[in-house]
Design a protein around this motif. Structure first.
Motif, short mmCIF file in Angstrom:
data_model
loop_
_atom_site.label_atom_id
_atom_site.label_comp_id
_atom_site.label_asym_id
_atom_site.label_seq_id
_atom_site.Cartn_x
_atom_site.Cartn_y
_atom_site.Cartn_z
N GLU A 1 -2.23 -6.43 -9.90
CA GLU A 1 -3.01 -5.23 -10.19
C GLU A 1 -2.52 -4.04 -9.38
O GLU A 1 -1.87 -4.19 -8.35
CB GLU A 1 -4.50 -5.47 -9.93
N ALA A 2 -2.86 -2.85 -9.90
CA ALA A 2 -2.61 -1.60 -9.19
C ALA A 2 -3.98 -0.97 -8.93
O ALA A 2 -4.90 -1.14 -9.73
CB ALA A 2 -1.75 -0.67 -10.03
N TRP A 3 -4.12 -0.27 -7.81
CA TRP A 3 -5.38 0.39 -7.52
C TRP A 3 -5.14 1.73 -6.85
O TRP A 3 -4.10 1.96 -6.23
CB TRP A 3 -6.28 -0.50 -6.65
N LEU B 1 -5.90 3.71 -14.82
CA LEU B 1 -6.60 2.95 -13.79
C LEU B 1 -8.10 3.20 -13.98
O LEU B 1 -8.69 4.03 -13.30
CB LEU B 1 -6.14 3.36 -12.39
N ARG C 1 -5.27 -4.07 -14.30
CA ARG C 1 -4.76 -5.44 -14.14
C ARG C 1 -3.55 -5.65 -15.04
O ARG C 1 -3.47 -5.10 -16.13
CB ARG C 1 -5.85 -6.45 -14.49
N ARG D 1 -3.84 7.98 -8.91
CA ARG D 1 -4.30 7.42 -10.19
C ARG D 1 -3.40 7.90 -11.33
O ARG D 1 -2.98 7.10 -12.17
CB ARG D 1 -5.76 7.78 -10.46
N ARG E 1 -1.10 -5.07 -5.79
CA ARG E 1 -1.34 -6.41 -5.26
C ARG E 1 -0.76 -7.39 -6.26
O ARG E 1 -1.01 -7.27 -7.45
CB ARG E 1 -2.83 -6.66 -5.07
N GLY F 1 -10.42 3.02 -11.15
CA GLY F 1 -9.50 2.97 -10.01
C GLY F 1 -8.63 1.73 -9.96
O GLY F 1 -7.88 1.54 -9.01
N ARG F 2 -8.71 0.86 -11.01
CA ARG F 2 -7.90 -0.37 -11.03
C ARG F 2 -7.32 -0.61 -12.41
O ARG F 2 -7.91 -0.25 -13.41
CB ARG F 2 -8.76 -1.59 -10.70
N THR G 1 0.86 -1.18 0.00
CA THR G 1 0.00 0.00 0.00
C THR G 1 0.90 1.23 0.00
O THR G 1 1.99 1.22 0.57
CB THR G 1 -0.96 0.03 1.21
N ASP H 1 -11.52 4.70 0.15
CA ASP H 1 -11.97 3.62 1.03
C ASP H 1 -12.98 4.21 2.01
O ASP H 1 -12.59 4.88 2.96
CB ASP H 1 -10.76 3.03 1.77
N SER I 1 -4.39 3.11 -1.99
CA SER I 1 -3.74 2.82 -3.28
C SER I 1 -2.57 1.87 -3.05
O SER I 1 -2.04 1.75 -1.95
CB SER I 1 -3.27 4.10 -3.95
#
Length: 161
Positions: free
Chosen positions: A139-141, A128, A134, A117, A156, A131-132, A89, A145, A153
């Motif tokens: 993946e990135a986000w 993104l 792949r 972003r 993963r 917001g994502r 994160t 929240d 952000s």
């Protein structure tokens, strides 16, 4: 010089690699990526470690500070399941971000989400959408929240077989 700009000048820049999702911290030889083990991370990044905590979910978090991303002060937390790195994160300290009672306002959170972003899209060569984004490696986000009322952000990594 603004204090956050001063901080960024003495911080290690984070360089993201779109090919494998790895992160290089300045000129340090160890890379943050899916093959990094917890014990290796503790040793390689010892001067940058701000703390370590076990949240009881099987995830052990290693927090690093004195970093920068896109020219602004940043920090990261590495989530390890056992010895294996699962996700990273990323948080940034944008100059001029407004706080109320020590907490970021919705405007400050929205600015951080937009910054992350843009920054992740530029670094990884892919927008993104929603917001994502792949990749083969994971993946990135970057998004809001609502549960934690904060910007969220990071990266993963896909589970390795």
């Amino acid at each position: 010089m603004h204090s956050s700009a001063q901080h960024a000048a003495h911080a290690l820049p984070m360089l993201l690699n779109a090919t494998d999702g790895s992160i290089q911290l300045g000129n340090l030889p160890a890379l943050i990526g899916p093959t990094l083990l917890l014990d290796e991370a503790r040793a390689a990044f010892a001067p940058l470690v701000r703390g370590e905590r076990d949240v009881g979910t099987g995830c052990r978090w290693l927090s690093l500070h004195r970093l920068s991303l896109g020219g602004v002060p940043a920090g990261i937390s590495l989530c390890f399941h056992g010895q294996q790195l699962d996700m990273v994160t990323i948080g940034v300290d944008l100059p001029g971000a407004t706080l109320e009672d020590g907490w970021p306002t919705q405007a400050a959170i929205d600015a951080e989400v937009a910054f992350m972003r843009r920054t992740l899209a530029t670094a990884l060569g892919r927008k993104l959408a929603g917001g994502r984004a792949r990749f083969d490696w994971g993946e990135a986000w970057a998004g809001f929240d609502p549960k934690g009322f904060m910007a969220s952000s990071g990266i993963r990594y896909a589970p390795r077989s």
